[in-house]
Design a protein around this motif. Structure first.
Motif, mmCIF file in Angstrom:
data_model
loop_
_atom_site.group_PDB
_atom_site.id
_atom_site.type_symbol
_atom_site.label_atom_id
_atom_site.label_comp_id
_atom_site.label_asym_id
_atom_site.label_seq_id
_atom_site.Cartn_x
_atom_site.Cartn_y
_atom_site.Cartn_z
ATOM 1 N N UNK A 101 -2.326 -0.180 -15.133
ATOM 2 C CA UNK A 101 -3.209 0.452 -14.153
ATOM 3 C C UNK A 101 -2.522 0.703 -12.816
ATOM 4 N N UNK A 102 -1.699 -0.246 -12.369
ATOM 5 C CA UNK A 102 -1.011 -0.127 -11.078
ATOM 6 C C UNK A 102 0.485 -0.356 -11.271
ATOM 7 N N UNK A 103 1.176 0.579 -11.927
ATOM 8 C CA UNK A 103 2.598 0.358 -12.209
ATOM 9 C C UNK A 103 3.456 0.241 -10.956
ATOM 10 N N UNK A 104 3.070 0.947 -9.889
ATOM 11 C CA UNK A 104 3.880 0.897 -8.667
ATOM 12 C C UNK A 104 3.791 -0.480 -8.028
ATOM 13 N N UNK A 105 2.556 -0.986 -7.882
ATOM 14 C CA UNK A 105 2.359 -2.300 -7.264
ATOM 15 C C UNK A 105 3.080 -3.383 -8.063
ATOM 16 N N UNK A 106 2.860 -3.386 -9.380
ATOM 17 C CA UNK A 106 3.487 -4.395 -10.232
ATOM 18 C C UNK A 106 5.002 -4.214 -10.282
#
Length: 524
Positions: A445-450
């Motif tokens: 869902x949040x590849x950038x954050x992770x």
């Protein structure tokens, strides 16, 4: 981080001549016979460290993020209850690790002991670089926002004012922790009671509203009336937001060596604290929803203040003051425990040796406290609060999973090791299954954050090989490290802690692999 010359110094002892030289002009009667970390954390203080670290700013920030990602009041409440259940599973595993490997440092010490230096260093690197400084910064910003809210009732407090007040708060509490362990734990005790009273006020007012019939948002048909349809990834992010509010359940493991009778008090404190916090959080959210619509809660930048303004009238200023006191205690708890992580890392040779030193008279890890303080102040001006929470929550969850996987590996690697507490295998396995699901969906869902969280952690790989693994550094590097260490010792009056001979004589001998002991006695 002079990996070649400095080995593990769990009981690193400063040369007697050096210590005498450092203190020759001081009053000898004020100097303790043994310069070591003191065991001053009893069961009550142990409970307040856990509760005080969990209840910081999370319950006043995360309700907005949990509701936003959940899409309904009912699902948000289920996420809060489930978040407490996951924290309880993890805490049971940490109770076993804490009494099996009775060393300060928490996740880092356990992973280093089980998997070796590199994996342990990566956890240490991410924690020192972003995880704990970011959490401290978020709590400090929450403190300043709530303190300044009555001063700026019709607008958001100025950026500069919040940063200045946050910095002053962190500096003051760093001074307290440098001055006395006992004073720091007393502050923690007092402000933990204050936090519970603040949340108790919210809960009581909310229950009064429910008794008056104001519980429309909590009825089943309204509670599960979704204002948006959340994806699986969104639900995973809701759990990450809730996990931020529950983060800190493992912090007593960071100060194990300062706990009185840790094999008894550490698990007791965990068993008391986690259910109490879960119960309190759930009732607090029910109280919020008894008087605020989902739209009002999502529009609020200070949920507890909005709650107070709606229901307390002229006494509404009580709420921001109560929340400020709560977050003040949270900052103190995070400084106390995160500095011990730096101390443990330096003691293992993964950070500069100066950070493994304590004040010769006060017996506090002043250099480690100053590092935690400085890193938190630097990061105060970086990022937006909710994005920072996502970064921290991802790295937190990653650390928890690796540590609990280590518990299973250690069971297999050393099956005969004495374990005062041995949890059922279903507990770590269940936790790891939930952990994989949450991290997987969050990554989707949040590849950038992770991805940013993973990159931050992996930047520690070259640092480890250059700073720790590389044994034959140029002599000039060793000379500089020695000069900097000597300068730090003169500035802060610190020495390596000694091993207390009484502790050695009375320490339990169970922290051994019985199979290894029997083999040795048999002459193998």
């Amino acid at each position: 981080m002079d990996g070649g010359k400095r080995k593990r110094s769990v009981g690193g002892v400063q040369q007697p001549e050096a210590q005498q030289k450092m203190v020759k002009d001081k009053k000898m009667k004020d100097i303790p016979e043994v310069v070591t970390l003191k065991k001053e954390i009893g069961l009550l203080s142990a409970c307040t460290i856990i509760i005080g670290n969990i209840i910081g700013s999370g319950i006043f920030i995360s309700p907005k993020g949990v509701l936003e990602h959940s899409g309904s009041v009912g699902l948000a409440l289920l996420v809060w209850v489930s978040g407490g259940g996951i924290a309880a599973l993890g805490s049971l595993c940490y109770a076993e690790l804490g009494v099996t490997i009775p060393k300060s440092g928490g996740d880092y010490s356990y992973v280093t002991e089980i998997f070796g230096g590199l994996i342990g260093f990566l956890l240490l690197w991410s924690a020192v670089l972003i995880m704990y400084p970011t959490t401290l910064a978020v709590i400090a910003l929450t403190f300043s926002n709530y303190v300044l809210q009555p001063v700026f009732p019709n607008c958001i407090p100025p950026h500069l004012a919040t940063r200045m007040l946050s910095t002053v708060c962190i500096l003051f509490l760093t001074w307290v922790n440098c001055a006395s362990v006992r004073l720091a734990t007393r502050i923690q005790d007092i402000f933990t009671v204050g936090k519970l009273m603040a949340l108790g006020l919210i809960i009581v007012v909310g229950l009064v509203q429910i008794c008056k019939g104001n519980y429309e948002s909590l009825t089943p048909h309204k509670a599960f009336d979704f204002f948006k349809s959340p994806s699986v990834g969104e639900i995973a992010l809701a759990f990450l937001q809730a996990s931020f509010a529950f983060s800190g359940w493992n912090f007593l493991n960071y100060v194990t060596e300062e706990v009185v009778e840790p094999r008894r008090n550490l698990p007791r404190a965990i068993y008391i604290s986690i259910p109490l916090v879960t119960f309190t959080y759930t009732l607090t959210n029910i109280a919020y929803f008894s008087s605020m619509s989902p739209e009002e809660l999502l529009a609020s930048n200070a949920v507890a203040v909005t709650f107070g303004e709606k229901l307390l009238g002229m006494f509404s200023t009580i709420m921001p003051i109560s929340v400020a006191l709560s977050t003040f205690g949270g900052i103190n708890g995070y400084l106390f425990t995160s500095s011990r992580l730096c101390f443990s890392g330096a003691r293992e040779g993964h950070l500069p040796g100066l950070l493994a030193m304590i004040h010769f008279k006060k017996c506090t890890p002043i250099p480690a406290l100053l590092v935690s303080c400085t890193a938190s102040i630097v990061i105060l001006n970086i990022g937006e609060t909710h994005n920072l929470i996502n970064y921290v929550s991802f790295i937190n969850y990653l650390s928890y999973g690796v540590t609990i996987a280590g518990l299973l590996y250690y069971r297999w690697k050393k099956p005969n090791l004495y374990r005062p507490i041995k949890v059922n295998l279903l507990v770590p396995v269940t936790y790891l299954l939930l952990w994989v699901c949450l991290l997987g969906f969050s990554l989707h869902s949040e590849p950038v954050v992770c991805g940013v969280g993973l990159v931050i952690m992996l930047t520690g790989v070259p640092v480890y090989f250059l700073g720790v693994h590389w044994k034959e550094k140029p002599q000039c590097i060793y000379d500089f490290i020695e000069w900097a260490t000597n300068l730090g010792q003169r500035l802060f009056f610190v020495v390596f802690p000694q091993v207390d001979p009484i502790v050695i004589a009375t320490s339990p001998t169970e922290w051994t692999d019985k199979s290894s002991a029997s083999n040795a006695s048999a002459g193998f």
